[in-house]
Structures are given as C-alpha cells and as structure tokens.
Write an enzyme that holds these catalytic residues in place. Structure first.
Site, short mmCIF file in Angstrom:
data_model
loop_
_atom_site.label_atom_id
_atom_site.label_comp_id
_atom_site.label_asym_id
_atom_site.label_seq_id
_atom_site.Cartn_x
_atom_site.Cartn_y
_atom_site.Cartn_z
CD GLU A 160 -7.49 -27.60 -18.82
OE1 GLU A 160 -8.22 -28.44 -19.22
OE2 GLU A 160 -6.10 -27.46 -18.61
CG ASN A 202 -4.87 -21.87 -14.86
OD1 ASN A 202 -3.84 -21.18 -14.88
ND2 ASN A 202 -5.08 -23.24 -14.66
CG HIS A 238 0.89 -28.28 -18.36
ND1 HIS A 238 1.60 -28.84 -17.21
CD2 HIS A 238 -0.38 -27.82 -18.07
CE1 HIS A 238 0.41 -28.73 -16.28
NE2 HIS A 238 -0.35 -28.34 -16.72
CD GLU A 265 -2.51 -26.32 -14.47
OE1 GLU A 265 -2.39 -27.34 -15.02
OE2 GLU A 265 -3.51 -25.71 -14.09
CG ASP A 267 4.43 -29.95 -16.24
OD1 ASP A 267 4.19 -29.37 -17.10
OD2 ASP A 267 3.67 -30.71 -15.56
C1 XIL Z 1 -3.93 -33.16 -13.40
C2 XIL Z 1 -3.46 -33.71 -12.04
O1 XIL Z 1 -2.12 -33.37 -11.90
C3 XIL Z 1 -3.84 -35.25 -12.11
O2 XIL Z 1 -3.43 -35.64 -10.89
C4 XIL Z 1 -5.22 -35.36 -12.58
O3 XIL Z 1 -5.34 -36.97 -12.61
C5 XIL Z 1 -5.58 -34.75 -13.64
O4 XIL Z 1 -5.50 -33.59 -13.81
N1 XIL Z 1 -4.41 -28.85 -16.32
C6 XIL Z 1 -4.91 -28.45 -15.20
C7 XIL Z 1 -4.56 -29.43 -14.03
O5 XIL Z 1 -5.58 -27.39 -15.00
O6 XIL Z 1 -5.80 -29.46 -13.13
C8 XIL Z 1 -4.44 -31.06 -14.54
O7 XIL Z 1 -4.17 -31.68 -13.21
C9 XIL Z 1 -3.35 -30.87 -15.37
C10 XIL Z 1 -3.88 -30.11 -16.70
#
Ligand code: XIL
Length: 443
Positions: A160, A202, A238, A265, A267
């Site tokens: 990020e 990422n 996401h 990631e 979802d």
């Molecule tokens: C999130 C986790 O799922 C949570 O448990 C934590 O509190 C915060 O981080 N992008 C990312 C992940 O790269 O590391 C994040 O994970 C979600 C967003």
C-alpha cells in the site's frame, strides 16, 4: 507437488483419450472437477489460499474448513512489523512460525505479508524518520526474510505505498519521507535475504485500470527495466457490490510486463452480486496465464475484518455459501485455461549455507540444505573453492570435481525433502575454505 503433477498428467491423458473418442466436452469436464477450492485450483496449476489468524487454529470448525478447502495461507497479522519486531532489534516469530508449521504439516504454501507498510508499524518505528528509519526498515526486511527463508512462496515486500485519488503518486508516510527509493531498497534487501521467494508489491484500489494502478504499473515497468528484483504484483481486491469491467485487462497488463500477478486479499460485500463477483474474479485469474493464485481474506464471514459485510465464502457456521459454489464452478469450468508459467505452490528451489571448522592447512565444511516450499526431488549445491583448496573427502553427498568450482549432489537417501525440510552434508578439504558461498538448485 508430485501428486499434483501426476494428477495433471493423468488428466491430460484422460482428455487426450476422450478427444480421440470424440466426447471431449462431457468427459474433460468430469476429469477436471475437483471438490475443494484447493484441489480445483491445483488442477489449473494455481493455489487457493486464505488469510489465517493463528489464534483460531484451535477452533475445530475453522481448522476443518481451512484444511479441507485451502492449499495456501497468509498470516492476517502475525508477520506484520508490529508483530515481528515489537521492540527495535527484538524479533518475535511465534505466530508466524506457528502458521508456517501448520502450513507445512498440511501441504500448504505460505504467502508472507508484509515486510514494510505504513500501517501496523510498532510504536518505536512510527516515531522514527530519515536515515535512522531507513536503516531500521531495511534491517527489518533482512531479518524477517532471513528468518523465514525457504518457507515463503511470495512475500508482499511492500504494501500500500501508492496514494488514493487521481495523482497516481506515492502515499505520504514516514517510509516515503526517507526517499523515493525506499521501495527498491526493500526489494533488494528481500532478494538478498531469501532468493527463493517471489517478491511482490501489494495494494488495494488497483483492481481496475485507474490512476493508482497505473502509478504501480509504471513503477513495476521501471523496476523491471532497471533490474530491481520484483516478481509479482498483488491485487488485494477488497470489493464492494461491483467489480471494474477491466479487472482482467488490468491483471493482464501487469502480466505483460513479465511479472506474476496474484489476487491477495479477496473479499466481496454481501448482496445480490456477491457470488457473481467472486466467480468473475476467479475466471479472470484463470484467463491470465501469469495469475498464479487467489487468496481470500479470511475463512468464515465472522472471521472477516469487514464486520457485517458477510464478505467471505463460508457462513459463520462454516457452511458453503453461494459465493463458494460460484468460485468452485469457475475453477472447474472449461479445459482450456492456460497454466501459470511457474507452477505454484511454492518457489521450488532450495537454499544452502555452510559452517566451517578450520585449522592451519585444512577445514571441515558442514553444509545445510533447506528445501523451498514445494520440496525437492533432488538437489545440487555449487560452490567455488579458493585457490589452493581441494576436497579430500565428502559425506552424505557426491562431489564432482575437487578444486575450483565443485558441485555436490544428493545421495539417494537425502534428495527428497518436504517443504522447508533441512538436511546436512559435509566435506573435508586441504587449504582454506574461507569465504565459501554455496548456491543450491533443486530438481
Ligand atoms: C487487516 C486485518 O485483517 C485486521 O485484522 C487488522 O486489524 C488490520 O489489518 N489490507 C491489508 C491487510 O494489506 O493487512 C489488512 O488486514 C486489510 C487491508
């Protein structure tokens, strides 16, 4: 891997036979219909993973679904900076190690997440800046990647680092303020520490062709043209209730730069489109030959960081949702999906290190060979002896040559290593063994 390869070979043979019989459609589909996400993805040469909170590994329902459906894991939090280096120079690997051993015991590959990020930094790093922060950050990369060396299929080296909004530039952060080259410095340090891991950048909101993803694209193009080590780009995905129409085209343009792509990631917000969107993402990955796998960010809806979005593939009781069926059907559909250029899971490969016991005029070298996350069938360790040195005696390996560039190959009982497994061999030499630098290749 062997099993997967044998299975793929069997499927190919079956399909060939079927084509000859003129019944390709019916039987080729049946031949490739897996019944779990991991098995079906493996049939397409890919992995299907989940983010895991190690605290849940004692929850029976959770572990049952995890072990049955997934063949790759990533730590939801346990490999982040605040977890692995809570105090400067004091490293803590309890959670990460636990996940790696769970993965190893269950034949899963591991994604590493994440070496550097503006989020979830330990307090001591948040308060640092300038060259002190730069060296602390690079030390962090080196230490953590070295600790997990040989265990990680792909590392999110940097997470990020690009800004949202229209500019396509970097996000402001303490790391960014140490100089624009912090990302490449991190990638170089990661490569040196774990040459077997694929190194990924990422990010989120990069799931279609937009200013932010184009900023990342330009960085990757620049890195590959200048020889900065980068192997892959992770798309967090996401997603809300829609998916960009150019989702697949965006993956493809990165793949065309010569890097792998992974959905890291995934979802998706609940709603009428959830199952369709999951299916679309899966089909997009299968359609891009360098898309090596998909990871969902959690197992059951109630495990998700997205609160009440019900964003995952299993409900809170561990039951399969419509989104699950949509993904599984997409994985099982068709017979023409190209395979990734590098078959995951695992970087394959191996690493070697040497320890010396020297005396005047001679030495004994003990060499440790560690398999990468897909294990080995055999290995060869090469090293160049200093002038005047020669090998006089070797055990647990076969040496070819005794001076200069010497290659040591496994003997019949120690060539096959499971993922992350370690074996040792040794040799005695005349002269000095100072500075020996072994390299390992696996078959
Ligand atoms: C999130 C986790 O799922 C949570 O448990 C934590 O509190 C915060 O981080 N992008 C990312 C992940 O790269 O590391 C994040 O994970 C979600 C967003």
């Amino acid at each position: 891997m062997n099993h997967a390869r044998a299975l793929r070979a069997a499927v190919t043979i079956a399909v060939t036979g079927v084509l000859a019989a003129g019944m390709a459609m019916t039987l080729s589909t049946a031949a490739s219909a897996g019944t779990t996400l991991g098995a079906s993805a493996a049939e397409k040469g890919r992995y299907f993973g989940a983010a895991v909170a190690t605290g849940k590994l004692s929850d029976n329902t959770y572990v049952t679904v995890l072990n049955r459906e997934f063949n790759s894991v990533v730590a939801e939090n346990e490999m982040k900076w605040d977890a692995t280096e809570p105090q400067q120079g004091r490293f803590s690997y309890t959670g990460g190690d636990r996940l790696v051993s769970h993965a190893r015991a269950n034949g899963m590959s591991v994604r590493g997440h994440t070496l550097l990020w503006h989020g979830q930094q330990p307090g001591w790093a948040q308060g640092m800046s300038g060259s002190a922060l730069r060296s602390a950050a690079i030390n962090h990369v080196t230490q953590v990647a070295t600790h997990f060396r040989g265990q990680i299929y792909a590392w999110d080296v940097v997470n990020e680092a690009f800004a949202d909004g229209g500019g396509g530039g970097r996000r402001d952060s303490n790391l960014q303020r140490t100089g624009n080259d912090w990302i490449e410095a991190a990638f170089r340090a990661a490569r040196a520490a774990d040459p077997g891991a694929k190194l990924c950048y990422n990010d989120y909101n990069t799931d279609g062709i937009n200013a932010k993803s184009t900023g990342v694209y330009n960085m990757v193009r620049d890195f590959t043209s200048r020889g900065v080590p980068i192997d892959c780009v992770g798309f967090q995905s996401h997603l809300g209730t829609t998916i960009p129409g150019d989702y697949q085209a965006n993956l493809q343009r990165f793949a065309d730069l010569g890097v792998d792509v992974q959905i890291t990631e995934l979802d998706v917000m609940t709603g009428g489109n959830q199952a369709n969107i999951y299916g679309t993402v899966t089909r997009a990955c299968l359609a891009v030959s360098r898309c090596t796998g998909i990871t969902v960010w959690g197992v059951r809806d109630c495990d998700s960081w997205r609160g009440s979005d019900n964003a995952l593939l299993f409900d809170c009781g561990g039951n399969k949702k419509a989104a699950y069926t949509s993904v599984l059907n997409a994985l099982n559909a068709g017979g023409t999906t190209p395979s990734p250029t590098t078959p995951p899971p695992g970087p394959g490969g191996c690493s070697a290190s040497v320890s010396l016991n020297s005396w005047t005029g001679g030495f004994v070298a003990t060499v440790t060979v560690t398999a990468g996350s897909s294990g080995t069938n055999g290995w060869t360790v090469s090293m160049t002896l200093p002038g005047g040195a020669s090998v006089t005696n070797t055990w647990s390996a076969t040496a070819s040559g005794s001076t200069g560039a010497v290659r040591f190959t496994n003997v019949d009982y120690n060539g096959r290593l499971g993922a992350g497994q370690v074996t040792e061999f040794g040799f005695q030499g005349n002269g000095s063994g100072a500075g020996l630098t072994p390299t390992c290749s696996a078959s």
